[in-house]
Write a protein that holds these residues in place. Structure first.
Motif, PDB file in Angstrom:
ATOM      1  N   GLY A 229      87.968  62.826  44.560  1.00 24.47           N
ATOM      2  CA  GLY A 229      88.128  63.422  43.239  1.00 24.47           C
ATOM      3  C   GLY A 229      86.874  63.294  42.400  1.00 24.47           C
ATOM      4  O   GLY A 229      85.815  62.878  42.880  1.00 24.47           O
ATOM      5  N   TRP A 240      96.341  59.033  44.536  1.00 27.32           N
ATOM      6  CA  TRP A 240      95.517  60.203  44.882  1.00 27.32           C
ATOM      7  C   TRP A 240      95.839  60.701  46.287  1.00 27.32           C
ATOM      8  O   TRP A 240      96.189  61.862  46.486  1.00 27.32           O
ATOM      9  N   GLY A 245      95.608  64.881  46.048  1.00 32.73           N
ATOM     10  CA  GLY A 245      94.189  64.563  46.065  1.00 32.73           C
ATOM     11  C   GLY A 245      93.317  65.800  46.112  1.00 32.73           C
ATOM     12  O   GLY A 245      93.029  66.324  47.185  1.00 32.73           O
ATOM     13  N   ASN A 520     100.568  64.465  40.403  1.00 27.66           N
ATOM     14  CA  ASN A 520      99.833  63.365  39.764  1.00 27.66           C
ATOM     15  C   ASN A 520      99.341  63.723  38.365  1.00 27.66           C
ATOM     16  O   ASN A 520      98.973  62.836  37.602  1.00 27.66           O
TER      17      ASN A 520
END
Ligand SMILES: Cc1cc2nc3c(=O)[nH]c(=O)nc-3n(C[C@H](O)[C@H](O)[C@H](O)COP(=O)(O)OP(=O)(O)OC[C@H]3O[C@@H](n4cnc5c(N)ncnc54)[C@H](O)[C@@H]3O)c2cc1C
Length: 573
Positions: A229, A240, A245, A520
């Motif tokens: 990232g 992640w 991710g 996320n």
């Protein structure tokens, strides 16, 4: 040949925070259940690496605002490394608080951490949502002992790696946290063979505490590329890697979950398992997108390593205005599908576009990016102050990261609500759909300034069909985020207002896109979240959750199979 190195704790800062807990004026701690004997058994099982949770800003309330310990807190308050290095530090501070109450917190002002006001009486330092206890995890036995303890005492478990989670999934009131920060091994094997398989691929194996900054530096030393990232302190292996991710190389090289070769994970029955394409395949599938904190505690992961890439980079920056931003986003969307096919990834906000490409040479880059470069040059010719146009080449991802994203991180040390949307290829296909998209982006940015277009969907990367993230990722070009932040003195109603504001703002994009969002970085109150995060994979993920965690020892907000009524969610609205 495998190489390895280990990193140490940031001892000084950590010790200052931990020792603060034994000072003269204890913070308002909480009573957790579990008899003394059960705690003693746990403490012995984890080699005494069990300690009380302490709020990040605790020394400023108890040792004096000008004490050395508080000065360290004030200096590090907006620094993600300082926060990620200590168990009680979280990047978005509302997850250190119990946000449904006004005074259950231990915060400073994020606009000026050197302002004494938040620490003045009657304010006290309260533990909020910070886990009451932490285990400094060093091996699989620590995790198995924690599962046994939680099963017996019903004390909720959380897994805390870096504390970057936007949805509060690494803290919970009255909980016991498994802190994975110190699992810092990293090694490279050019011929890694997942256990029980026969095919070899280059792989980097990391302990659960390794963060992207560590991994990029390691990859640079080994002349390889790992795809991660845009933030140096997000963990490689935690939320992640298990939730999706994405990064600026994902268009051409895939999401994190596309590149995992193997996990080593302690499941809630206490067994240390290997999950890969040849064994525990269902668990492997679940860990490739089903989300962190749900199926087990991953202690190690191995991700695909690729050869070093040369990156063509184009950057156009200017002082934003509605007219200029509209023009920039018109250019990006008009060329969106073509540029995705050619391998471009990157970022844009209202006043900048940063695009990079690992697949083409300098001349090709200048040709295909002509509309963007000409836009920047025209602004310069018009005499607009502060316009930058950069067309350059970087010899590796690490060098690009060092120059452009290493120190440009999202907000740290504030409380904020975030929401996001995956933007489908269909939104780019016709003049009318592009016009709706740009209008939606501008409306969202106007409602909640700070919108970021992340050109990080795996648009030109062939899907393996073996991951559990929503298939919406595969047909998208952008992942778009918005935020709304508040300070230490916001009222409960104001906090609720920020969550509502981002939800309403992202509706500008929800209305025109398929139901897909990155789990996320989603709205904490994402409607229809099971479909938005996992699409058709949800029923299978739920089956796997029930198989590996029948007693529901792991739970987190809007995670697979969550129990909304559990006490651990008592600090959410
Ligand atoms: C500044 C910033 C920048 C970001 N940039 C990006 C980006 O470029 N790309 C991107 O995809 N995302 C990005 N994110 C989002 C990031 O992926 C999530 O916040 C993610 O949850 C962080 O994982 P963590 O393990 O580092 O954090 P934590 O908050 O410690 O953990 C997050 C979740 O993972 C679980 N977890 C942690 N470790 C483990 C483990 N070992 N086993 C099982 N579960 C575990 C936790 O229980 C929790 O549910 C960013 C976030 C921030 C704050």
């Amino acid at each position: 040949m495998a190489r390895s190195l280990t990193f140490g704790l940031t001892f000084l800062f950590f010790n200052a925070i931990v020792h603060a807990a034994s000072g003269q004026e204890p913070f308002q701690t909480v009573q957790t259940d579990g008899s003394k004997r059960e705690w003693d058994v746990l403490r012995a099982a984890v080699g005494n690496r069990l300690f009380e949770g302490v709020p990040f800003a605790h020394p400023c309330f108890t040792q004096g605002f000008n004490s050395t310990a508080c000065l360290a807190v004030r200096t590090g308050y907006l620094d993600e490394t300082s926060r990620a290095n200590v168990p009680g530090g979280y990047v978005q501070t509302q997850w250190e608080t119990c946000q449904v109450r006004n005074d259950d917190q231990c915060l400073l002002s994020y606009t000026n951490p050197h302002d004494l006001t938040p620490t003045l009486p009657p304010r006290q330092c309260r533990i909020g949502s910070i886990p009451a206890h932490f285990i400094d995890v060093r091996n699989e036995k620590d995790v198995a002992a924690a599962f046994t303890f939680s099963r017996k005492t019903k004390i909720p478990l959380v897994i805390k790696n870096t504390g970057h989670d936007y949805k509060g999934r690494s803290s919970a009131p009255n909980s016991l946290a498994l802190w994975t920060h110190n699992l810092k091994a990293i090694s490279y094997n050019p011929k890694f063979i997942p256990d029980g398989c026969s095919k070899a691929s280059p792989g980097v194996t990391v302990g659960a505490g390794i963060q992207w900054g560590d991994a990029y530096a390691f990859a640079e030393t080994n002349n390889i590329t790992v795809v991660g990232g845009s933030d140096k302190t997000v963990g490689v292996t935690g939320g992640w890697l298990q939730g999706g991710g994405h990064g600026a190389l994902s268009n051409t090289m895939g999401l994190g979950v596309d590149r995992v070769l193997q996990y080593k994970v302690v499941t809630p029955d206490g067994r240390y398992r290997i999950a890969n394409a040849c064994q525990n395949k269902d668990l492997f599938f679940a860990l490739r997108g089903g989300g962190g904190g749900t199926f087990g505690v991953v202690l190690e992961s191995t991700v695909l390593a690729s050869p070093r890439v040369t990156l063509q980079t184009v950057i156009v920056a200017f002082p934003p205005s509605t007219v200029r931003t509209r023009e920039l986003w018109n250019i990006l969307t008009e060329n969106g599908l073509k540029w995705a096919d050619e391998g471009w990834g990157g970022f844009s906000t209202s006043g900048i576009a940063i695009l990079l490409n690992p697949k083409i040479n300098k001349e090709q880059a200048a040709t295909t990016m002509r509309p963007l470069i000409q836009f920047g040059k025209r602004l310069q010719n018009e005499g607009v102050q502060g316009v930058q146009v950069v067309v350059t080449e970087f010899p590796s991802w690490a060098k690009f990261f060092e120059a452009f994203t290493k120190d440009h991180v999202a907000a740290v040390g504030s409380s904020l609500a975030l929401a996001s949307r995956l933007i489908s290829k269909n939104n780019f296909r016709t003049p009318s759909s592009r016009s709706s998209l740009v209008s939606g982006l501008l409306a969202a940015d106007a409602a909640t300034p700070g919108l970021i277009i992340l050109i990080s969907a795996p648009a030109s990367f062939p899907s393996t069909g073996q991951t559990s993230v929503t298939d919406a990722w595969r047909s998208s070009v952008y992942h778009v985020t918005i935020v709304s932040a508040w300070n230490w003195n916001a009222t409960v109603e104001e906090k609720k207002g920020h969550y509502k504001a981002v939800s309403k703002s992202i509706d500008n994009l929800r209305r025109i896109t398929p139901d897909g969002a990155y789990l996320n970085e989603a709205d904490v109150y994402e409607p229809n979240h099971e479909v938005a995060f996992w699409g058709k994979h949800y029923p299978e993920l739920l089956r796997i959750k029930r198989k590996y965690d029948p007693d529901h020892l792991l739970d987190c907000w809007q995670c697979v199979g969550w129990n909304r009524k559990a006490p651990r969610f008592g600090c959410y609205f």
